[in-house]
Design a protein around this motif. Sequence first.
Motif, PDB file in Angstrom:
ATOM      1  N   MET A 173     -49.215 -15.385 -60.715  1.00  0.00           N
ATOM      2  CA  MET A 173     -49.839 -16.412 -61.556  1.00  0.00           C
ATOM      3  C   MET A 173     -48.772 -17.272 -62.211  1.00  0.00           C
ATOM      4  SD  MET A 173     -52.826 -14.237 -63.432  1.00  0.00           S
ATOM      5  CE  MET A 173     -54.001 -13.285 -62.474  1.00  0.00           C
ATOM      6  N   LEU A 174     -47.713 -16.611 -62.676  1.00  0.00           N
ATOM      7  CA  LEU A 174     -46.634 -17.355 -63.324  1.00  0.00           C
ATOM      8  C   LEU A 174     -45.955 -18.289 -62.331  1.00  0.00           C
ATOM      9  CD1 LEU A 174     -44.888 -17.979 -65.734  1.00  0.00           C
ATOM     10  CD2 LEU A 174     -43.524 -15.947 -65.256  1.00  0.00           C
ATOM     11  N   ALA A 175     -45.749 -17.799 -61.109  1.00  0.00           N
ATOM     12  CA  ALA A 175     -45.108 -18.643 -60.100  1.00  0.00           C
ATOM     13  C   ALA A 175     -45.961 -19.871 -59.807  1.00  0.00           C
ATOM     14  CB  ALA A 175     -44.867 -17.837 -58.827  1.00  0.00           C
ATOM     15  N   ILE A 176     -47.272 -19.675 -59.755  1.00  0.00           N
ATOM     16  CA  ILE A 176     -48.156 -20.818 -59.506  1.00  0.00           C
ATOM     17  C   ILE A 176     -48.172 -21.738 -60.735  1.00  0.00           C
ATOM     18  CG2 ILE A 176     -50.545 -21.515 -59.065  1.00  0.00           C
ATOM     19  CD1 ILE A 176     -50.884 -18.890 -57.500  1.00  0.00           C
ATOM     20  N   GLY A 177     -48.246 -21.122 -61.913  1.00  0.00           N
ATOM     21  CA  GLY A 177     -48.239 -21.913 -63.141  1.00  0.00           C
ATOM     22  C   GLY A 177     -46.966 -22.728 -63.275  1.00  0.00           C
ATOM     23  N   ARG A 178     -45.858 -22.106 -62.908  1.00  0.00           N
ATOM     24  CA  ARG A 178     -44.575 -22.794 -62.962  1.00  0.00           C
ATOM     25  C   ARG A 178     -44.588 -24.022 -62.049  1.00  0.00           C
ATOM     26  NH1 ARG A 178     -39.480 -19.156 -61.304  1.00  0.00           N
ATOM     27  NH2 ARG A 178     -40.407 -19.541 -59.274  1.00  0.00           N
ATOM     28  N   ASN A 236     -52.277 -13.012 -44.321  1.00  0.00           N
ATOM     29  CA  ASN A 236     -53.602 -12.489 -44.604  1.00  0.00           C
ATOM     30  C   ASN A 236     -54.650 -13.541 -44.244  1.00  0.00           C
ATOM     31  OD1 ASN A 236     -55.939 -11.484 -45.660  1.00  0.00           O
ATOM     32  ND2 ASN A 236     -55.042 -10.867 -47.617  1.00  0.00           N
ATOM     33  N   ALA A 237     -54.978 -13.617 -42.948  1.00  0.00           N
ATOM     34  CA  ALA A 237     -55.846 -14.691 -42.459  1.00  0.00           C
ATOM     35  C   ALA A 237     -57.262 -14.581 -43.020  1.00  0.00           C
ATOM     36  CB  ALA A 237     -55.886 -14.675 -40.933  1.00  0.00           C
ATOM     37  N   ILE A 238     -57.736 -13.354 -43.222  1.00  0.00           N
ATOM     38  CA  ILE A 238     -59.102 -13.182 -43.715  1.00  0.00           C
ATOM     39  C   ILE A 238     -59.267 -13.881 -45.051  1.00  0.00           C
ATOM     40  CG2 ILE A 238     -60.878 -11.502 -44.345  1.00  0.00           C
ATOM     41  CD1 ILE A 238     -59.287  -9.410 -42.809  1.00  0.00           C
ATOM     42  N   ALA A 239     -58.351 -13.551 -45.977  1.00  0.00           N
ATOM     43  CA  ALA A 239     -58.456 -14.140 -47.307  1.00  0.00           C
ATOM     44  C   ALA A 239     -58.256 -15.647 -47.246  1.00  0.00           C
ATOM     45  CB  ALA A 239     -57.424 -13.501 -48.239  1.00  0.00           C
ATOM     46  N   ALA A 240     -57.275 -16.082 -46.457  1.00  0.00           N
ATOM     47  CA  ALA A 240     -56.939 -17.501 -46.428  1.00  0.00           C
ATOM     48  C   ALA A 240     -58.078 -18.337 -45.869  1.00  0.00           C
ATOM     49  CB  ALA A 240     -55.663 -17.719 -45.621  1.00  0.00           C
ATOM     50  N   LEU A 241     -58.682 -17.884 -44.770  1.00  0.00           N
ATOM     51  CA  LEU A 241     -59.723 -18.699 -44.124  1.00  0.00           C
ATOM     52  C   LEU A 241     -60.983 -18.807 -44.980  1.00  0.00           C
ATOM     53  CD1 LEU A 241     -59.321 -17.664 -40.370  1.00  0.00           C
ATOM     54  CD2 LEU A 241     -58.745 -19.843 -41.444  1.00  0.00           C
ATOM     55  N   ASP A 259     -59.257 -17.915 -56.007  1.00  0.00           N
ATOM     56  CA  ASP A 259     -60.323 -18.622 -56.707  1.00  0.00           C
ATOM     57  C   ASP A 259     -59.765 -19.672 -57.662  1.00  0.00           C
ATOM     58  OD1 ASP A 259     -62.509 -17.621 -55.545  1.00  0.00           O
ATOM     59  OD2 ASP A 259     -63.010 -16.164 -57.126  1.00  0.00           O
ATOM     60  N   ILE A 260     -58.721 -19.254 -58.386  1.00  0.00           N
ATOM     61  CA  ILE A 260     -58.130 -20.199 -59.346  1.00  0.00           C
ATOM     62  C   ILE A 260     -57.516 -21.379 -58.609  1.00  0.00           C
ATOM     63  CG2 ILE A 260     -56.368 -20.481 -61.121  1.00  0.00           C
ATOM     64  CD1 ILE A 260     -56.854 -17.522 -61.850  1.00  0.00           C
ATOM     65  N   VAL A 261     -56.823 -21.079 -57.499  1.00  0.00           N
ATOM     66  CA  VAL A 261     -56.215 -22.165 -56.733  1.00  0.00           C
ATOM     67  C   VAL A 261     -57.295 -23.125 -56.229  1.00  0.00           C
ATOM     68  CG1 VAL A 261     -54.956 -22.730 -54.623  1.00  0.00           C
ATOM     69  CG2 VAL A 261     -54.183 -20.829 -56.057  1.00  0.00           C
ATOM     70  N   ARG A 262     -58.416 -22.558 -55.774  1.00  0.00           N
ATOM     71  CA  ARG A 262     -59.490 -23.418 -55.283  1.00  0.00           C
ATOM     72  C   ARG A 262     -60.081 -24.258 -56.419  1.00  0.00           C
ATOM     73  NH1 ARG A 262     -63.966 -21.136 -51.309  1.00  0.00           N
ATOM     74  NH2 ARG A 262     -64.162 -19.610 -52.966  1.00  0.00           N
ATOM     75  N   ARG A 263     -60.142 -23.633 -57.591  1.00  0.00           N
ATOM     76  CA  ARG A 263     -60.659 -24.371 -58.748  1.00  0.00           C
ATOM     77  C   ARG A 263     -59.756 -25.559 -59.068  1.00  0.00           C
ATOM     78  NH1 ARG A 263     -60.693 -21.292 -64.063  1.00  0.00           N
ATOM     79  NH2 ARG A 263     -60.525 -23.296 -65.132  1.00  0.00           N
ATOM     80  N   ILE A 264     -58.446 -25.314 -59.067  1.00  0.00           N
ATOM     81  CA  ILE A 264     -57.506 -26.405 -59.357  1.00  0.00           C
ATOM     82  C   ILE A 264     -57.650 -27.497 -58.305  1.00  0.00           C
ATOM     83  CG2 ILE A 264     -55.072 -26.992 -59.671  1.00  0.00           C
ATOM     84  CD1 ILE A 264     -54.619 -24.007 -60.401  1.00  0.00           C
ATOM     85  N   ASN A 265     -57.797 -27.058 -57.059  1.00  0.00           N
ATOM     86  CA  ASN A 265     -57.982 -27.994 -55.949  1.00  0.00           C
ATOM     87  C   ASN A 265     -59.217 -28.859 -56.170  1.00  0.00           C
ATOM     88  OD1 ASN A 265     -59.814 -27.880 -53.179  1.00  0.00           O
ATOM     89  ND2 ASN A 265     -57.803 -28.816 -52.890  1.00  0.00           N
ATOM     90  N   ALA A 312     -53.254  -6.389 -54.778  1.00  0.00           N
ATOM     91  CA  ALA A 312     -54.538  -5.763 -54.484  1.00  0.00           C
ATOM     92  C   ALA A 312     -55.555  -6.845 -54.116  1.00  0.00           C
ATOM     93  CB  ALA A 312     -55.020  -4.986 -55.700  1.00  0.00           C
ATOM     94  N   PRO A 313     -56.501  -6.510 -53.206  1.00  0.00           N
ATOM     95  CA  PRO A 313     -57.459  -7.515 -52.734  1.00  0.00           C
ATOM     96  C   PRO A 313     -58.209  -8.250 -53.853  1.00  0.00           C
ATOM     97  CG  PRO A 313     -57.625  -5.539 -51.411  1.00  0.00           C
ATOM     98  CD  PRO A 313     -56.630  -5.244 -52.488  1.00  0.00           C
ATOM     99  N   PHE A 314     -58.574  -7.536 -54.929  1.00  0.00           N
ATOM    100  CA  PHE A 314     -59.322  -8.244 -55.980  1.00  0.00           C
ATOM    101  C   PHE A 314     -58.444  -9.277 -56.679  1.00  0.00           C
ATOM    102  CE2 PHE A 314     -57.881  -6.760 -60.137  1.00  0.00           C
ATOM    103  CZ  PHE A 314     -57.117  -5.658 -59.812  1.00  0.00           C
ATOM    104  N   LEU A 315     -57.145  -8.965 -56.762  1.00  0.00           N
ATOM    105  CA  LEU A 315     -56.227  -9.932 -57.371  1.00  0.00           C
ATOM    106  C   LEU A 315     -56.046 -11.143 -56.478  1.00  0.00           C
ATOM    107  CD1 LEU A 315     -53.329  -7.916 -58.994  1.00  0.00           C
ATOM    108  CD2 LEU A 315     -54.691  -9.725 -60.047  1.00  0.00           C
ATOM    109  N   VAL A 316     -55.950 -10.877 -55.164  1.00  0.00           N
ATOM    110  CA  VAL A 316     -55.821 -11.981 -54.213  1.00  0.00           C
ATOM    111  C   VAL A 316     -57.031 -12.904 -54.355  1.00  0.00           C
ATOM    112  CG1 VAL A 316     -55.715 -12.605 -51.786  1.00  0.00           C
ATOM    113  CG2 VAL A 316     -54.505 -10.574 -52.602  1.00  0.00           C
ATOM    114  N   ALA A 317     -58.211 -12.298 -54.415  1.00  0.00           N
ATOM    115  CA  ALA A 317     -59.427 -13.102 -54.550  1.00  0.00           C
ATOM    116  C   ALA A 317     -59.394 -13.913 -55.838  1.00  0.00           C
ATOM    117  CB  ALA A 317     -60.653 -12.192 -54.514  1.00  0.00           C
ATOM    118  N   GLU A 318     -58.944 -13.264 -56.919  1.00  0.00           N
ATOM    119  CA  GLU A 318     -58.910 -13.950 -58.214  1.00  0.00           C
ATOM    120  C   GLU A 318     -57.961 -15.143 -58.172  1.00  0.00           C
ATOM    121  OE1 GLU A 318     -57.981 -11.301 -61.457  1.00  0.00           O
ATOM    122  OE2 GLU A 318     -57.540 -12.986 -62.815  1.00  0.00           O
ATOM    123  N   ILE A 319     -56.784 -14.905 -57.599  1.00  0.00           N
ATOM    124  CA  ILE A 319     -55.784 -15.974 -57.557  1.00  0.00           C
ATOM    125  C   ILE A 319     -56.235 -17.110 -56.639  1.00  0.00           C
ATOM    126  CG2 ILE A 319     -53.451 -16.492 -56.739  1.00  0.00           C
ATOM    127  CD1 ILE A 319     -52.595 -13.824 -57.988  1.00  0.00           C
TER     128      ILE A 319
END
Lengths: 295, 284
Positions: B171-176, B223-228, B204-210, B195-202
């Motif tokens: 999160m910090l790296a993205i925030g930076r 991790n193609a599943i999560a990315a697609l 989600d935030i990226v998509r929100r910013i988008n 962990a998968p739930f963290l990946v989903a959370e992060i």
Amino acid sequence: MDLTLFGELAINGAMTGLMYSLVAMGIVLIYKSSAVPNLAQGAMTMLGGYVVLAIAGGFGAPLWVAIPLALATMFLVGVGIERVALRRLAGRPIIMILMMTLGLDIFVRATSMTIWGGTNRPMQLGISDTPLFLGPLLLNRTYVVGAVVAIALFVLFLLFFRTRMGIVLRAISDDYTASWSVGISVERGVALSWALSSVVATTAGVLWGSVQGVDQSLALLLLKGVAVAVLGGLDSIGGAILAGLLLGIFEGVASGYLDPLVGGGSRDLVIAMTLILTILIRPHGLFGRHDIERI
Amino acid sequence: MQTAPLPSPAATAAPSPAATAAPVLSLNNVEVIYDHVSLAIKGVSIEVPQGGMVALLGANGAGKSTTLKSISGLLRAERGLVTRGEVHFMGHNIDALAPQRRVKLGIAQVLEGRRVFEHLTPDENLIAASAVRGSRQDMARNKDRVYAYFPRLHERRTAQSGYLSGGEQQMLAIGRALMTQPKLLMLDEPSLGLAPFLVAEIFDIVRRINKEEGLSVLLVEQNAIAALEVVSHGYLMERGRVVMHDSAEAMKQNPDIQEFYLGGAKGHEFRDVKHYRRRKRWLT
């Protein structure tokens, strides 16, 4: 045990130690902002002294004009060192950069030897030779001035590293690539750290020059500077001050009692032992950061 | 009564990059060579549409990170060089620019492995990253924005970043990166080690910013599943080349992708999949 002698050795040692801190601070400054241990700090101290004398002698400027001019000149020298010697090495293994600073040390010493020769030149700061009396203790006035300057610089840098620019420099020392990735001009940051360090070196050169004159032996202050910087922890300005005090006191007292027994010359032994023992027992020094490893 | 056929929902949901306005980023036949000898990527062409979210998929060593670095300019630090092709960002050819100039134009790369400034606090990490955006007001506003997206960072803002958890560091790296006010955010393996739930959370935030800011995103992932799930389009790289480009939906349906990257093989043991994968390539 003679308490007055002990006190005098200790307090003069402390003052001397703070003047070592001046050299150490230059090393810490560069390490803290670009993660390079600078082995040329002693040579730069000497160069600072020579530049002051050259400006004073060459243009007949009084010292209070020559010193600020020399500080500015050395600032530019620091910037130049980054541009010429270090820029291409950014991102290369640290050992190459370390060797480069050693090369710089030799280069600066050889160059000043060629230009100014080996004779000792006095630096008259106009600080009185008569000792300052602190109760029964005698203090060397130049050392007192040096100690005050060291502490003033310490406060200044403490504040500086909390400013935005200071934070950027600390970021650079943490991770060059990450710094580039967020748009930090790493090259400029490194140049600034060398420039500031050159200014500190000049300050040290002036004060030490007034104590022992300006000649090649000023470059040997590197050893004391390195010992103090390592003892304090390479990235801690406060550590450099405290380690300077400790080492100065230790050196003063130990050599004060040892020298009469062994016929002199034990000062450097104390310094060497401190450096070696620090690295063996506590490599990150008194206040240096442990390298953080995630569990 | 309507005579003209309505565009199908699928077509509006996933317009092809070429159909939208000029892409924010386009790579045209880019070739990168490291150390003058080793060819890392060859003939890579990708596009990120304005405000789009695109994934760059592929296995380890396929050339995904190299592709990102050819965009951010970080290649030079590793003695890599774009020897052929062009990288265009918002209409400018940026090949000759130093990394900090590219950041200034609006390209931010979140490095693989997070690479936060470990000895600085999260707050100082954000301050350090505001170097290209001069004014103090900008910095304060950007910090507020980052803390709004990542409240957890605000809670930990005075801790030492090296001691943050992996998710917090990501999160910090993205925030930076957001502190530089990017127009294009490039994320290199943000799911790595999380962990998968963290990946989903992060994600989600990226998509929100988008969505909220129209920030274009280029997501590099193994991790193609999560990315697609979050992108509209994907590119698949293998051995330094782009071997497939399609909408995220189509890629998810593609049997080869399913088998190699989504782990959806029917009845195959993982070992067999790997064996098969070693033999069959799109390019050999």
